[in-house]
Motif scaffolding. Structure first.
Motif, PDB file in Angstrom:
ATOM      1  N   TYR A   8      -6.926 -32.893 -44.601  1.00 23.01           N
ATOM      2  CA  TYR A   8      -8.241 -32.860 -45.231  1.00 23.01           C
ATOM      3  C   TYR A   8      -9.184 -33.874 -44.573  1.00 23.01           C
ATOM      4  O   TYR A   8      -8.823 -35.036 -44.377  1.00 23.01           O
ATOM      5  N   SER A  13     -12.447 -31.581 -50.694  1.00 20.89           N
ATOM      6  CA  SER A  13     -11.349 -30.678 -50.321  1.00 20.89           C
ATOM      7  C   SER A  13     -10.033 -31.206 -50.877  1.00 20.89           C
ATOM      8  O   SER A  13      -9.215 -30.456 -51.415  1.00 20.89           O
ATOM      9  N   LEU A  14      -9.859 -32.516 -50.754  1.00 23.02           N
ATOM     10  CA  LEU A  14      -8.654 -33.163 -51.283  1.00 23.02           C
ATOM     11  C   LEU A  14      -8.604 -33.039 -52.806  1.00 23.02           C
ATOM     12  O   LEU A  14      -7.572 -32.685 -53.382  1.00 23.02           O
ATOM     13  N   HIS A  17      -7.614 -29.416 -53.765  1.00 25.31           N
ATOM     14  CA  HIS A  17      -6.320 -28.862 -53.366  1.00 25.31           C
ATOM     15  C   HIS A  17      -5.119 -29.804 -53.492  1.00 25.31           C
ATOM     16  O   HIS A  17      -3.985 -29.322 -53.635  1.00 25.31           O
TER      17      HIS A  17
END
Length: 410
Positions: A8, A13-14, A17
């Motif tokens: 990432y 995004s981290l 997900h």
């Protein structure tokens, strides 16, 4: 679905997900595992799980798949971009609790014994302060309170008292938003071989990452910005000594019974997915509102680290991405003016807690810090006229309109 090994490059995004494992039934989001116990294929498998020869769930007081995703997501956020002294990505262990106070209890009980002391500073969250004043002394554990913004005083305290076992930080602190230097205090504590814990609730991992500066433990009340919607109470304890966290801390957590529950963990997971987006809006709004209030004729003082007038402005800029969404104000009319202002609010919400999408106002002296003696509160800067504000994500012009009409004539 992003692979768990995906590199990432961005925080959101981290946050979306990280920690997610594909559900065996291919549910898009991690289900609420509303089960008190978990079964085994054989008696031998149950024995292996209890003896830790095999990983697996046993009982939800000890762990639950919904907890696990929340724990891994928070750990990933606190470690995002943080490396060990060897240059490897930092790995930490998280334990999800029923509340922030439950997480603090596990921290203290697992690390301290009778005769030990905690070095901390003033203007802590009221529950933390009361824990140090009313619960820990009965266990033979004493708190030493020093102005830790003065590094000379901090070192004097560490030199003078070898019984100090832990340095406990809360920055920005509740409700005066005072800040202490995490890096300098951690370096100083390590010089004297002390543990360092930091409450990162106000800042969140998006604005501040205490592990970056070498602290041993991080605490959050996940009820606040991490959940973000005021739908669930929770807390988390994170530690960089994974063996300690998997053994002594985990055993303390299990025996005290301060575990979270699957539904609250599910709500937390979904709240954290939007943390960066929310914090950007929170901070943008807070900056505009602080600038407005600082020059308002009814306001005597604004405590907000984004203002150059705040004594910790440059320190906050050094260790935080943005100044945050929490501020407190003193009205020239004192307590009575504060009551009138709060009674007039039409958009903003009168309540305790913080970190939700709406703007929240509370009166610490009669609410969050009610249990702290008046003289002690005032010594720490928590006067009867202080109002704490958690700035929400509403359109900032609407918040300003509500504050303007509520302050009119005061």
């Amino acid at each position: 679905m992003a692979n768990k090994e995906f590199p990432y490059t961005g925080f959101t995004s981290l946050a979306v997900h990280a920690g997610h494992e594909q559900d065996p039934n291919y549910a898009h989001l991690t289900p609420i595992y509303a089960s008190s116990t978990f079964v085994y294929d054989s008696a031998e498998q149950g024995m292996r799980r209890f003896s830790k020869q095999e990983e697996g769930y046993i009982y939800s007081r000890w762990g639950n798949p919904t907890f696990t995703e929340a724990e891994k997501k928070i750990a990933a956020m606190e470690c995002f971009g943080v490396a060990t002294t060897n240059g490897d990505p930092l790995q930490v262990k998280a334990l999800l609790h029923a509340s922030g106070m439950a997480a603090i209890t596990t921290l203290f009980i697992s690390n301290l014994k009778a005769g030990d002391k905690i070095l901390s500073h003033f203007s802590l969250y009221g529950g933390s302060q009361e824990m140090m004043d009313k619960i820990l002394p009965g266990l033979g554990i004493e708190a030493v309170i020093v102005d830790l913004r003065d590094l000379n005083k901090a070192e004097e305290a560490l030199k003078a008292d070898p019984k100090i076992r832990m340095v406990y930080l809360e920055t920005p602190a509740n409700p005066t938003v005072q800040c202490v230097d995490i890096a300098e205090l951690t370096q100083l504590a390590k010089k004297y071989n002390k543990l360092v814990a930091c409450d990162n609730t106000f800042a969140t991992p998006y604005l501040q990452q205490p592990f970056r500066y070498g602290v041993d433990f991080i605490i959050h009340s996940t009820t606040k910005f991490l959940n973000g919607h005021g739908t669930a109470v929770g807390g988390v304890l994170l530690g960089r000594d994974i063996e300690f966290m998997n053994n002594r801390a985990a055993k303390t957590y299990q025996l005290l019974g301060g575990n979270s529950n699957p539904f609250d963990a599910f709500l937390l997971i979904n709240g954290m997915r939007t943390l960066e987006i929310r914090m950007e809006r929170h901070c943008h709004n807070a900056t505009e509102i602080a600038n407005y209030l600082e020059v308002h004729k009814a306001v005597a003082k604004v405590n907000y680290t984004g203002l150059s007038s705040h004594p910790d402005h440059y320190l906050a800029h050094k260790q935080m991405r943005h100044p945050g969404a929490i501020m407190s104000i003193e009205l020239k009319g004192g307590l009575q003016a504060g009551i009138q202002m709060m009674d007039r609010l039409q958009l903003c919400t009168r309540t305790v807690s913080l970190g939700t999408c709406d703007t929240l106002l509370c009166h610490p002296a009669s609410m969050t810090h009610y249990g702290v003696p008046k003289a002690q509160r005032e010594q720490y800067g928590i006067t009867d006229g202080l109002i704490r504000m958690s700035i929400g994500i509403e359109n900032v012009q609407d918040i300003l309109m509500d504050l303007e009409q509520s302050l009119k004539g005061l």
